[in-house]
Design a protein around this motif. Sequence first.
Motif, PDB file in Angstrom:
ATOM      1  N   ARG A 134       0.833  -1.209   0.000  1.00 47.75           N
ATOM      2  CA  ARG A 134       0.000   0.000   0.000  1.00 47.75           C
ATOM      3  C   ARG A 134       0.868   1.260   0.000  1.00 47.75           C
ATOM      4  O   ARG A 134       0.558   2.236  -0.684  1.00 47.75           O
ATOM      5  N   PHE A 135       1.946   1.245   0.781  1.00 46.86           N
ATOM      6  CA  PHE A 135       2.830   2.406   0.828  1.00 46.86           C
ATOM      7  C   PHE A 135       3.529   2.605  -0.510  1.00 46.86           C
ATOM      8  O   PHE A 135       3.620   3.731  -1.017  1.00 46.86           O
ATOM      9  N   ALA A 136       4.006   1.534  -1.110  1.00 48.03           N
ATOM     10  CA  ALA A 136       4.685   1.639  -2.406  1.00 48.03           C
ATOM     11  C   ALA A 136       3.733   2.149  -3.482  1.00 48.03           C
ATOM     12  O   ALA A 136       4.132   2.927  -4.365  1.00 48.03           O
ATOM     13  N   ARG A 137       2.474   1.743  -3.423  1.00 46.16           N
ATOM     14  CA  ARG A 137       1.475   2.217  -4.390  1.00 46.16           C
ATOM     15  C   ARG A 137       1.298   3.728  -4.276  1.00 46.16           C
ATOM     16  O   ARG A 137       1.258   4.446  -5.279  1.00 46.16           O
ATOM     17  N   TYR A 138       1.195   4.220  -3.042  1.00 41.64           N
ATOM     18  CA  TYR A 138       1.082   5.662  -2.805  1.00 41.64           C
ATOM     19  C   TYR A 138       2.342   6.393  -3.290  1.00 41.64           C
ATOM     20  O   TYR A 138       2.243   7.421  -3.973  1.00 41.64           O
ATOM     21  N   CYS A 139       3.508   5.871  -2.955  1.00 40.65           N
ATOM     22  CA  CYS A 139       4.759   6.508  -3.374  1.00 40.65           C
ATOM     23  C   CYS A 139       4.870   6.556  -4.890  1.00 40.65           C
ATOM     24  O   CYS A 139       5.303   7.569  -5.466  1.00 40.65           O
ATOM     25  N   SER A 140       4.500   5.484  -5.537  1.00 41.34           N
ATOM     26  CA  SER A 140       4.548   5.435  -6.992  1.00 41.34           C
ATOM     27  C   SER A 140       3.644   6.496  -7.600  1.00 41.34           C
ATOM     28  O   SER A 140       4.018   7.187  -8.563  1.00 41.34           O
ATOM     29  N   TYR A 141       2.453   6.644  -7.034  1.00 40.13           N
ATOM     30  CA  TYR A 141       1.508   7.642  -7.548  1.00 40.13           C
ATOM     31  C   TYR A 141       2.074   9.049  -7.415  1.00 40.13           C
ATOM     32  O   TYR A 141       2.077   9.836  -8.372  1.00 40.13           O
ATOM     33  N   VAL A 142       2.578   9.377  -6.231  1.00 42.14           N
ATOM     34  CA  VAL A 142       3.128  10.720  -6.004  1.00 42.14           C
ATOM     35  C   VAL A 142       4.299  10.988  -6.930  1.00 42.14           C
ATOM     36  O   VAL A 142       4.386  12.057  -7.567  1.00 42.14           O
ATOM     37  N   MET A 143       5.207  10.050  -7.029  1.00 46.62           N
ATOM     38  CA  MET A 143       6.423  10.291  -7.809  1.00 46.62           C
ATOM     39  C   MET A 143       6.159  10.248  -9.311  1.00 46.62           C
ATOM     40  O   MET A 143       6.868  10.894 -10.085  1.00 46.62           O
ATOM     41  N   ARG A 144       5.153   9.518  -9.727  1.00 47.92           N
ATOM     42  CA  ARG A 144       4.769   9.549 -11.137  1.00 47.92           C
ATOM     43  C   ARG A 144       4.241  10.931 -11.507  1.00 47.92           C
ATOM     44  O   ARG A 144       4.488  11.436 -12.609  1.00 47.92           O
ATOM     45  N   LYS A 145       3.547  11.552 -10.560  1.00 45.70           N
ATOM     46  CA  LYS A 145       2.971  12.872 -10.799  1.00 45.70           C
ATOM     47  C   LYS A 145       3.987  13.995 -10.607  1.00 45.70           C
ATOM     48  O   LYS A 145       3.965  14.994 -11.340  1.00 45.70           O
ATOM     49  N   LEU A 146       4.870  13.856  -9.621  1.00 43.88           N
ATOM     50  CA  LEU A 146       5.706  14.984  -9.190  1.00 43.88           C
ATOM     51  C   LEU A 146       7.211  14.715  -9.240  1.00 43.88           C
ATOM     52  O   LEU A 146       8.000  15.620  -8.964  1.00 43.88           O
ATOM     53  N   GLY A 147       7.590  13.505  -9.544  1.00 46.62           N
ATOM     54  CA  GLY A 147       8.994  13.114  -9.424  1.00 46.62           C
ATOM     55  C   GLY A 147       9.964  13.963 -10.215  1.00 46.62           C
ATOM     56  O   GLY A 147      11.121  14.133  -9.807  1.00 46.62           O
ATOM     57  N   ASP A 148       9.539  14.518 -11.352  1.00 49.04           N
ATOM     58  CA  ASP A 148      10.455  15.336 -12.145  1.00 49.04           C
ATOM     59  C   ASP A 148      10.833  16.631 -11.434  1.00 49.04           C
ATOM     60  O   ASP A 148      11.777  17.318 -11.842  1.00 49.04           O
ATOM     61  N   MET A 149      10.125  16.958 -10.347  1.00 48.76           N
ATOM     62  CA  MET A 149      10.415  18.165  -9.578  1.00 48.76           C
ATOM     63  C   MET A 149      11.104  17.847  -8.250  1.00 48.76           C
ATOM     64  O   MET A 149      11.380  18.754  -7.461  1.00 48.76           O
ATOM     65  N   ILE A 150      11.382  16.566  -7.985  1.00 51.60           N
ATOM     66  CA  ILE A 150      11.901  16.134  -6.695  1.00 51.60           C
ATOM     67  C   ILE A 150      13.273  15.483  -6.873  1.00 51.60           C
ATOM     68  O   ILE A 150      13.357  14.320  -7.276  1.00 51.60           O
ATOM     69  N   PRO A 151      14.351  16.189  -6.580  1.00 59.59           N
ATOM     70  CA  PRO A 151      15.681  15.602  -6.743  1.00 59.59           C
ATOM     71  C   PRO A 151      16.068  14.625  -5.641  1.00 59.59           C
ATOM     72  O   PRO A 151      16.852  13.707  -5.862  1.00 59.59           O
ATOM     73  N   ALA A 234       9.654   0.997  -6.389  1.00 59.80           N
ATOM     74  CA  ALA A 234       8.564   1.622  -7.150  1.00 59.80           C
ATOM     75  C   ALA A 234       8.975   3.004  -7.654  1.00 59.80           C
ATOM     76  O   ALA A 234       8.680   3.376  -8.794  1.00 59.80           O
ATOM     77  N   ILE A 235       9.656   3.762  -6.816  1.00 58.90           N
ATOM     78  CA  ILE A 235      10.080   5.111  -7.215  1.00 58.90           C
ATOM     79  C   ILE A 235      11.093   5.048  -8.352  1.00 58.90           C
ATOM     80  O   ILE A 235      11.039   5.850  -9.290  1.00 58.90           O
ATOM     81  N   ARG A 236      11.999   4.099  -8.296  1.00 58.26           N
ATOM     82  CA  ARG A 236      13.007   3.971  -9.352  1.00 58.26           C
ATOM     83  C   ARG A 236      12.364   3.697 -10.708  1.00 58.26           C
ATOM     84  O   ARG A 236      12.873   4.122 -11.744  1.00 58.26           O
ATOM     85  N   CYS A 237      11.227   3.037 -10.692  1.00 62.26           N
ATOM     86  CA  CYS A 237      10.544   2.732 -11.960  1.00 62.26           C
ATOM     87  C   CYS A 237       9.930   3.978 -12.580  1.00 62.26           C
ATOM     88  O   CYS A 237       9.900   4.098 -13.813  1.00 62.26           O
ATOM     89  N   VAL A 238       9.432   4.897 -11.767  1.00 60.90           N
ATOM     90  CA  VAL A 238       8.688   6.042 -12.303  1.00 60.90           C
ATOM     91  C   VAL A 238       9.484   7.342 -12.273  1.00 60.90           C
ATOM     92  O   VAL A 238       9.139   8.295 -12.974  1.00 60.90           O
TER      93      VAL A 238
END
Length: 433
Positions: A134-151, A234-238
Amino acid sequence: MSYHFPEGFLWGASTAAHQVEGNNVNSDFWVMENLDGSTFKEPSGDAVDHYRLFREDIALMEKLGMNAYRFSIEWARIEPEEGVFNETEIEHYRDVLKACQENKITPIVTLHHFTSPAWLIRSGGWESAETPFRFARYCSYVMRKLGDMIPYVCTINEANISIGIAKIIKRHQINASAVQVGINTDKGTRMQAYYAALSDAFNVHPQEVHSFLGPRTEKGLEIIFQAHVEARNAIRCVSPSTRIGITMSLYDIQSISGGEKQAEHALNEEFLRFQAYLKEDDFFGLQNYTRAVYGPDGMLPIPDDAEKTQMGNEYYPQALEAVIRYVAKQLDMPVLVTENGVATDQDERRIAFIQRALTGVHACIADGIPVIGYMHWSLLDNFEWQLGFSKTFGLIAVDRTTQQRYPKPSAYYYGKIAATNRLADEDSQSIVE
């Protein structure tokens, strides 16, 4: 004395969403704060209204001289019901990230800082085998949406904190089970009422309310660190360009004669045994506030003549250097100080704390240890969990009747160090006064 910090060093401060934003109504802590008989001194309410005033706060950081901001994205806002994601809240945090960009502030985002959606607790919380997914699903969603702004991203804040909480409970001899079965005292009656309300609120037995801040089984500890691993994958994928770490709270563990084995056990219990979960990380988020001294029978009490903070900790800023050096021997990765600070209403002692802490950071860097940043805790005086608004960690004071911000002398002191270092030429030296 002159100090030169590396080019690109991150100078900033930290906050946590629940402690500063206000009105985090879908979180487990909001529920617990507002129950009849709550163990909280007061509810968070509007907190310091950072949800509305984030632009002002981030602009003030830049004006003071900082170039980085560690803050958290609130899971309970993003996913208020399981599987239901709130795009409006994603856009809110996009605006926070844009404010960082506009002010040349590097964002360091924490995806879980103690608070969880209430629905997660009703589903077993941080003892459920489903939580890492469940946590990885949430992290994936956030980083898919915002990851390009998060170094930089920290998956979980203080993943090991339950160990320290268990020690505090043992040290103060808090017998929660005895309270639950009923002690014939006013406190016992009040606690019984609170546990009954807690049970109703989460629709589980009070002993099954597994929020993040609480004693943990060994299974629960494994679940927290597995959640980190699954979130990292999950974050590394997105968002493959985002650097990923975790944060852990570590004492400067010392011993007197005869206490060496106790200290060794504490180091293993609180840090060393988790290294396998961290080896694929890009950096380590280090959080330190004080030391712990062990004797033959365990942790020693703080000496009566020692200076103490508002939190009852020993005032001991030199702890940071010792812990950085220890961590660097164990982990082959950069160290980012994600929290270090002091709860005090004497701001001159905060200034002295910062000066000594940064002296230690610089000494580590001079010896070749890759420390990449220092985030002071905290940016603002804020909501200190069960203790309410009574503890003042902030560089910036807040009048909560008006939500007006008042930078303390320590904010200007720290900001001057940061600005001087950032603007210095490669051949120049910056000064810690």
